[in-house]
Scaffold this active site. Structure first.
Site, PDB file in Angstrom:
ATOM      1  NE  ARG A  16       8.892   1.437   6.891  1.00  9.85           N
ATOM      2  CZ  ARG A  16       9.539   1.482   7.225  1.00  9.85           C
ATOM      3  NH1 ARG A  16      10.368   0.599   8.227  1.00  9.85           N
ATOM      4  NH2 ARG A  16      10.287   2.195   7.579  1.00  9.85           N
ATOM      5  CB  SER A  28       7.232   6.416   2.275  1.00 15.70           C
ATOM      6  OG  SER A  28       8.576   6.683   2.478  1.00 15.70           O
ATOM      7  CD  GLU A  76       6.657   2.092   2.820  1.00 16.30           C
ATOM      8  OE1 GLU A  76       7.870   2.645   2.609  1.00 16.30           O
ATOM      9  OE2 GLU A  76       5.978   2.573   4.203  1.00 16.30           O
TER      10      GLU A  76
HETATM   11  C1  FAD Z   1       1.553  11.685   6.900  1.00 17.38           C
HETATM   12  C2  FAD Z   1       2.181   9.529   6.348  1.00 17.38           C
HETATM   13  C3  FAD Z   1       3.299   9.450   7.161  1.00 17.38           C
HETATM   14  C4  FAD Z   1       3.865   7.822   7.508  1.00 17.38           C
HETATM   15  N1  FAD Z   1       5.142   8.441   7.925  1.00 17.38           N
HETATM   16  C5  FAD Z   1       5.420   6.591   8.017  1.00 17.38           C
HETATM   17  C6  FAD Z   1       6.507   6.280   8.178  1.00 17.38           C
HETATM   18  O1  FAD Z   1       7.450   7.036   8.992  1.00 17.38           O
HETATM   19  N2  FAD Z   1       7.078   4.651   8.237  1.00 17.38           N
HETATM   20  C7  FAD Z   1       6.195   3.668   8.462  1.00 17.38           C
HETATM   21  O2  FAD Z   1       6.452   2.581   8.193  1.00 17.38           O
HETATM   22  N3  FAD Z   1       4.756   4.179   7.549  1.00 17.38           N
HETATM   23  C8  FAD Z   1       4.231   5.210   7.456  1.00 17.38           C
HETATM   24  N4  FAD Z   1       3.618   5.261   6.795  1.00 17.38           N
HETATM   25  C9  FAD Z   1       2.222   3.911   6.385  1.00 17.38           C
HETATM   26  C10 FAD Z   1       1.601   3.778   7.134  1.00 17.38           C
HETATM   27  O3  FAD Z   1       0.956   5.180   8.612  1.00 17.38           O
HETATM   28  C11 FAD Z   1       2.174   2.447   8.388  1.00 17.38           C
HETATM   29  O4  FAD Z   1       2.220   1.654   7.703  1.00 17.38           O
HETATM   30  C12 FAD Z   1       1.203   2.314   9.468  1.00 17.38           C
HETATM   31  O5  FAD Z   1       1.415   1.629  10.092  1.00 17.38           O
HETATM   32  C13 FAD Z   1      -0.439   1.972   8.290  1.00 17.38           C
HETATM   33  O6  FAD Z   1      -0.750   1.808   9.585  1.00 17.38           O
HETATM   34  P1  FAD Z   1      -2.458   1.213   9.369  1.00 17.38           P
HETATM   35  O7  FAD Z   1      -3.545   1.042  10.480  1.00 17.38           O
HETATM   36  O8  FAD Z   1      -3.327   3.195   8.409  1.00 17.38           O
HETATM   37  O9  FAD Z   1      -2.460   0.283   8.606  1.00 17.38           O
HETATM   38  P2  FAD Z   1      -3.969   0.493   6.952  1.00 17.38           P
HETATM   39  O10 FAD Z   1      -3.397   1.744   6.189  1.00 17.38           O
HETATM   40  O11 FAD Z   1      -5.523   0.423   7.159  1.00 17.38           O
HETATM   41  O12 FAD Z   1      -3.685  -1.096   6.657  1.00 17.38           O
HETATM   42  C14 FAD Z   1      -2.268  -1.385   5.783  1.00 17.38           C
HETATM   43  C15 FAD Z   1      -2.256  -3.063   6.064  1.00 17.38           C
HETATM   44  O13 FAD Z   1      -2.343  -3.850   7.034  1.00 17.38           O
HETATM   45  C16 FAD Z   1      -4.029  -3.909   7.166  1.00 17.38           C
HETATM   46  N5  FAD Z   1      -3.591  -4.561   9.016  1.00 17.38           N
HETATM   47  C17 FAD Z   1      -4.209  -2.875   8.915  1.00 17.38           C
HETATM   48  N6  FAD Z   1      -4.873  -3.410  10.375  1.00 17.38           N
HETATM   49  C18 FAD Z   1      -4.627  -5.065  10.584  1.00 17.38           C
HETATM   50  C19 FAD Z   1      -4.394  -5.523  11.599  1.00 17.38           C
HETATM   51  N7  FAD Z   1      -5.481  -5.013  12.727  1.00 17.38           N
HETATM   52  N8  FAD Z   1      -4.102  -6.873  11.140  1.00 17.38           N
HETATM   53  C20 FAD Z   1      -3.958  -6.658  10.093  1.00 17.38           C
HETATM   54  N9  FAD Z   1      -3.548  -6.135   9.567  1.00 17.38           N
HETATM   55  C21 FAD Z   1      -3.892  -5.046   9.609  1.00 17.38           C
HETATM   56  C22 FAD Z   1      -4.243  -3.689   5.953  1.00 17.38           C
HETATM   57  O14 FAD Z   1      -5.070  -4.894   5.536  1.00 17.38           O
HETATM   58  C23 FAD Z   1      -2.684  -3.206   5.017  1.00 17.38           C
HETATM   59  O15 FAD Z   1      -2.797  -4.540   4.368  1.00 17.38           O
HETATM   60  C24 FAD Z   1       2.812   6.959   6.673  1.00 17.38           C
HETATM   61  C25 FAD Z   1       1.758   6.859   6.504  1.00 17.38           C
HETATM   62  C26 FAD Z   1       1.133   9.170   6.467  1.00 17.38           C
HETATM   63  C27 FAD Z   1      -0.072   9.215   5.797  1.00 17.38           C
END
Ligand code: FAD
Length: 312
Positions: free
Chosen positions: A181, A229, A299
């Site tokens: 992560r 998580s 996380e």
């Molecule tokens: C129902 C649910 C299930 C999930 N299951 C998992 C799982 O199984 N495994 C897992 O790893 N995660 C899981 N997650 C967490 C999440 O989906 C992941 O971490 C996902 O990769 C985050 O992506 P996001 O676009 O939503 O990022 P955001 O939540 O919008 O941002 C997260 C971080 O990334 C940064 N960021 C976003 N876009 C960019 C970009 N283009 N460039 C640089 N930085 C950026 C943001 O500034 C922030 O610091 C889950 C979440 C939910 C709600």
């Protein structure tokens, strides 16, 4: 008393593909449905606009932060007094170039993993199915090195294109220090594009993807707002097991509740606040530390103006 001149957004009208919103609520743009507004939110749809935008924000002395699908952030109740950037249009595109045995999938940082996975399923591409059901964008998934028990972004990521106020840089995945992560993306850089190198999938891949999605439905409280998580698993253990063992399943602070279904998830039962989320996170950490001596690392990423939030 010191007074500060109100901050103003520099002129951006000449940059292509930008939409500027003021005082934009962020809670609806997150899966946890928590937090206040962004002073400005700029949706960037043209690749060419990204670097000049970051340059102008730097010159104007404005802070910015990039938001993906908001599925791993806790937005502050006060929101964010700077500029939130989201990626759309060209920066959410996905293209596939087939090679003799390896294929390149180039995805904009704003592309959703759901679309990436649909492409993998339709085109029988190997390796990406392990991200089934992760509700993020490609940029957020790279930043978090998102993954599941079956694999992670690192397994197929080849290189990323990072945008900063100084320009665009291609960085090989091996230089991102991808770990659990975690990816080493500089704070003032945006993942504009990511390239994945994948092979051909065997026919069982589609069934495996369906199994992953079925497993999620059965084991995760997907019907309530959450960030997935909350804590990273400590080495060799599971955060959910530790939280359950200290008896916190179902425990509430305000409208936030440690899920009764999966103890590493905190669900929002109504209008939960960031203040309550922080209080519940701190309580979980304290109880687990007291009983097991383990420090749980959140996380979920804090996003916005937290400096005056008070954790009771
Ligand atoms: C129902 C649910 C299930 C999930 N299951 C998992 C799982 O199984 N495994 C897992 O790893 N995660 C899981 N997650 C967490 C999440 O989906 C992941 O971490 C996902 O990769 C985050 O992506 P996001 O676009 O939503 O990022 P955001 O939540 O919008 O941002 C997260 C971080 O990334 C940064 N960021 C976003 N876009 C960019 C970009 N283009 N460039 C640089 N930085 C950026 C943001 O500034 C922030 O610091 C889950 C979440 C939910 C709600």
């Amino acid at each position: 008393m010191t007074t500060h001149a109100p901050l103003t957004l520099p002129a951006l009208g000449d940059l292509p593909g930008l939409t500027v919103l003021e005082h934009e609520p962020l809670a609806p743009r997150t899966t946890w449905k928590i937090g206040g507004p962004a002073r400005w939110l700029v949706e960037v749809g043209a690749h060419d606009a990204l670097v000049p935008l970051l340059g102008r924000l730097r010159t104007a002395g404005l802070r910015w932060a990039v938001l993906g699908n908001g599925s791993n952030v806790l937005v502050a109740d006060r929101g964010y007094s700077g500029v939130v950037i989201t990626l759309t249009g060209e920066l959410a595109r996905i293209t596939l170039s087939r090679g003799p045995d390896r294929h390149r999938v180039v995805a904009g940082g704003g592309a959703s993993l759901t679309r990436l996975l649909r492409l993998a399923k339709d085109e029988a591409l190997a390796g990406l199915w392990v991200l089934g059901g992760v509700p993020g964008t490609v940029g957020g998934a790279v930043k978090m090195n998102a993954g599941t028990r079956w694999g992670e972004v690192k397994d197929t990521l080849y290189e990323v294109e990072l945008a900063s106020a100084d320009g665009l840089t291609l960085v090989p995945a091996a230089r991102l220090d991808l770990g659990y992560r975690h990816a080493q993306i500089p704070a003032q850089a945006i993942v504009a594009r990511a390239t994945f190198l994948v092979g051909d999938a065997d026919p069982a891949m589609r069934d495996r993807l369906d199994e992953v999605l079925g497993y999620r439905k059965a084991s995760q409280p997907l019907q309530l707002p959450s960030c997935g998580s909350v804590f990273a698993n400590p080495p060799g253990d599971s955060a959910g097991r530790l939280i359950e063992a200290v008896g916190l399943k179902g425990h509430r602070v305000g409208e936030l509740e440690v899920s009764t279904q999966h103890a590493n998830w905190i669900v929002n039962r109504g209008h939960g606040s960031a203040r309550d989320a922080l209080a519940l996170i701190a309580l979980v950490q304290a109880r687990v530390k007291e009983r097991f001596g383990v420090e749980l690392r959140p996380e979920v990423q804090r996003f916005g103006d937290f400096s005056e939030e008070v954790v009771p």
